[in-house]
Enzyme design. Structure first.
Site, mmCIF file in Angstrom:
data_model
loop_
_atom_site.group_PDB
_atom_site.id
_atom_site.type_symbol
_atom_site.label_atom_id
_atom_site.label_comp_id
_atom_site.label_asym_id
_atom_site.label_seq_id
_atom_site.Cartn_x
_atom_site.Cartn_y
_atom_site.Cartn_z
ATOM 1 C CB ALA A 246 42.874 28.815 32.407
ATOM 2 N N PRO B 215 43.784 22.632 33.782
ATOM 3 C CG PRO B 215 43.302 20.385 33.293
ATOM 4 C CD PRO B 215 43.000 21.482 34.280
ATOM 5 C CE LYS C 159 34.630 24.479 33.437
ATOM 6 N NZ LYS C 159 35.505 23.424 33.955
ATOM 7 C CD GLU D 109 46.510 27.313 37.309
ATOM 8 O OE1 GLU D 109 45.313 27.185 36.999
ATOM 9 O OE2 GLU D 109 46.908 27.257 38.492
ATOM 10 C CG ASP E 92 47.631 36.461 43.172
ATOM 11 O OD1 ASP E 92 47.916 35.498 43.904
ATOM 12 O OD2 ASP E 92 46.686 37.269 43.399
ATOM 13 C CG ASP F 260 36.274 25.879 36.385
ATOM 14 O OD1 ASP F 260 35.337 25.587 37.148
ATOM 15 O OD2 ASP F 260 36.910 25.028 35.728
ATOM 16 C CB CYS G 32 33.482 20.477 40.290
ATOM 17 S SG CYS G 32 35.127 20.598 40.933
#
Ligand code: SAM
Length: 460
Positions: A113, A115, A118, A136, A163, A180, A233
């Protein structure tokens, strides 16, 4: 604005050439142009900003900016009135809205997640009864994520630092999981020249393996019939189409097709196994390279046992905080050692289940802690959507004073009556000061401080 032309590695062009009608020349030309600047507005923190600028076609709250301002010098940015986000990735709003339909009270995990682009989007798109767990794995990045979600101001969020494999303890718990994934980053070449320099086919292969590992680790936490949203991306087939086929082959995942408007020009792609995804190519859309797909879990999964609990709601403590009108459906609980936070009563059971199984950084919105004769407000509550426009003692600052407050410097506003005051800029909360009658103490957390020098002329 044009930049230097860049050399796109041939294996990327080879992958993209498999898309029907792909125009390699136009794509390479678009890579030479400057990246778009876009922001997404916080629907719960209304501002007059960006009213005249073009909207992102697939996201109501998205706006394109003609030029990139210095966001650090805009107090409204620090107040969480908007988030600076790349336009293509805002398509997650459309995907989530479609997948969610009329459902409320969902449990949603944003696994990778930081920074927080999303996650802040998900918080805005989900209803208040849904719970967003924003995770994260990298600790330093988790603190940036926590900061950005605090700015966004929603109480139905939990920030964890785990994790992916830790989530397998929460079997069948989530309705939606967003991955993501960390990737080779080719979609961001225009914004990040380091990604271009570091790009290699070996790294794409490594990223593909890591993506499979992450997905295999987290999938047990998705309920049967739940939805996995997978995004990268990257332009590479190994990280996009092949991952979808792997999910289909290994786990029987099925595609959820997202209806597209005629005037949007992202591409719907179909993989060899007939799974669907959406590719965004600069030059074809106003945004950066992006890939996203939604898949339904069909495999049978067990369900984690809810913890038995007695509500720890500290209703009486609220009398110490007369300026905070706690909504009826919220509880005040000690989510951290000394600090009380408020959250939806419906999420209290989830909090205890998460505390038992994960490492949490924050849950709900911190309200603060009781001291001898007073209540010491947490920074979070100053930024909360529930503290907006409320009769909290406050001090309205102009842009210069607001920036000086954010720099933790002295500022010119007159010292108010003794006590705690929320600092506001254009109606938006920024933090707290405590007035001692003749001076004020600034309670902005040190690590939130703006380090940049203020220019002589402050222009947005
Ligand atoms: N979703 C974020 C947003 O919109 O702001 C961007 C996420 S970024 C593409 C991928 C994230 O995955 C990074 O924050 C990175 O630290 C994290 N990550 C790296 N390795 C990981 C791993 N092995 N498992 C899970 N997450 C990982």
């Amino acid at each position: 604005m044009s930049q230097q032309p860049i050399h796109i590695p041939q294996p990327i062009l080879d992958d993209l050439s498999k898309l029907p009608g792909f125009d390699s020349e136009a794509f390479v030309l678009a890579q030479g142009a400057a990246a778009e600047t876009s922001v997404r507005l916080n629907p719960r923190k209304p501002t007059a900003l960006f009213g005249q600028t073009a909207s992102v076609p697939w996201c109501n709250a998205g706006r394109y900016l003609e030029k990139r301002p210095v966001f650090t010098l805009d107090p409204a940015y620090h107040a969480g009135a908007y988030y600076v986000q790349e336009a293509s990735s805002m398509f997650l709003a459309e995907v989530t809205a479609f997948v969610r339909g009329e459902q409320t009270g969902l449990r949603v995990l944003d696994l990778c997640a930081a920074p927080g682009g999303k996650s802040t989007l998900l918080a805005s798109v989900l209803d208040n009864d849904s719970l967003l767990v924003s995770n994260e794995v990298i600790r330093t990045r988790a603190s940036i994520l926590e900061e950005n979600l605090t700015r966004w101001g929603y109480a139905n969020t939990i920030v964890s630092c785990n994790d992916p494999r830790d989530f397998s303890r929460l079997e069948g718990y989530f309705d939606i999981i967003v991955v993501d994934a960390p990737c080779s980053g080719s979609g961001l070449f225009r914004k990040d020249r380091d990604a271009l320099e570091q790009w290699s086919t070996d790294n794409v292969a490594l990223c593909g393996q890591r993506q499979e590992r992450i997905l295999a680790d987290v999938l047990p936490a998705l309920k049967t019939g739940g939805c996995l949203v997978y995004a990268t991306c990257s332009y590479s087939i190994r990280e996009d189409e092949q991952i979808l086929d792997w999910l289909g082959a290994e786990f029987g995942m099925e595609s959820i097709r997202i209806p597209l408007h005629n005037d949007w020009s992202m591409r719907e792609i179909a993989t060899g196994r007939g799974l669907y995804g959406y590719k965004f190519l600069p030059g074809e859309i106003r945004g950066e390279g992006f890939f996203i797909a939604a898949l339904r879990k069909t495999e049978a999964t067990g369900t984690v046992k809810q913890v038995k609990f007695k509500s720890a709601h500290e209703k009486a403590l609220l009398q110490k905080v007369p300026w905070f009108s706690c909504p009826e459906d919220m509880v005040l609980v000690k989510a951290e050692t000394d600090t009380y936070s408020f959250m939806k009563a419906a999420h209290e059971a989830d909090l205890y289940l998460m505390q038992k199984n994960l490492y949490l950084r924050k849950a709900g919105t911190r309200l603060g802690q009781p001291a001898h004769k007073e209540w010491i407000p947490a920074h979070d509550v100053a930024l909360s959507i529930y503290a907006l426009n409320k009769e909290i003692p406050h001090l309205d600052l102009d842009i210069e004073d607001a920036l000086r407050f954010l720099k933790k410097e002295d500022f010119g506003a007159a010292v108010p009556d003794k006590g705690w005051h929320q600092i506001r800029y254009e109606g938006l909360g920024l933090g707290w000061v405590k007035s001692l009658g003749n001076r004020m103490n600034n309670y902005l957390p040190k690590h939130w401080r703006i380090r940049m020098e203020l220019p002589d002329e402050l222009v947005r």
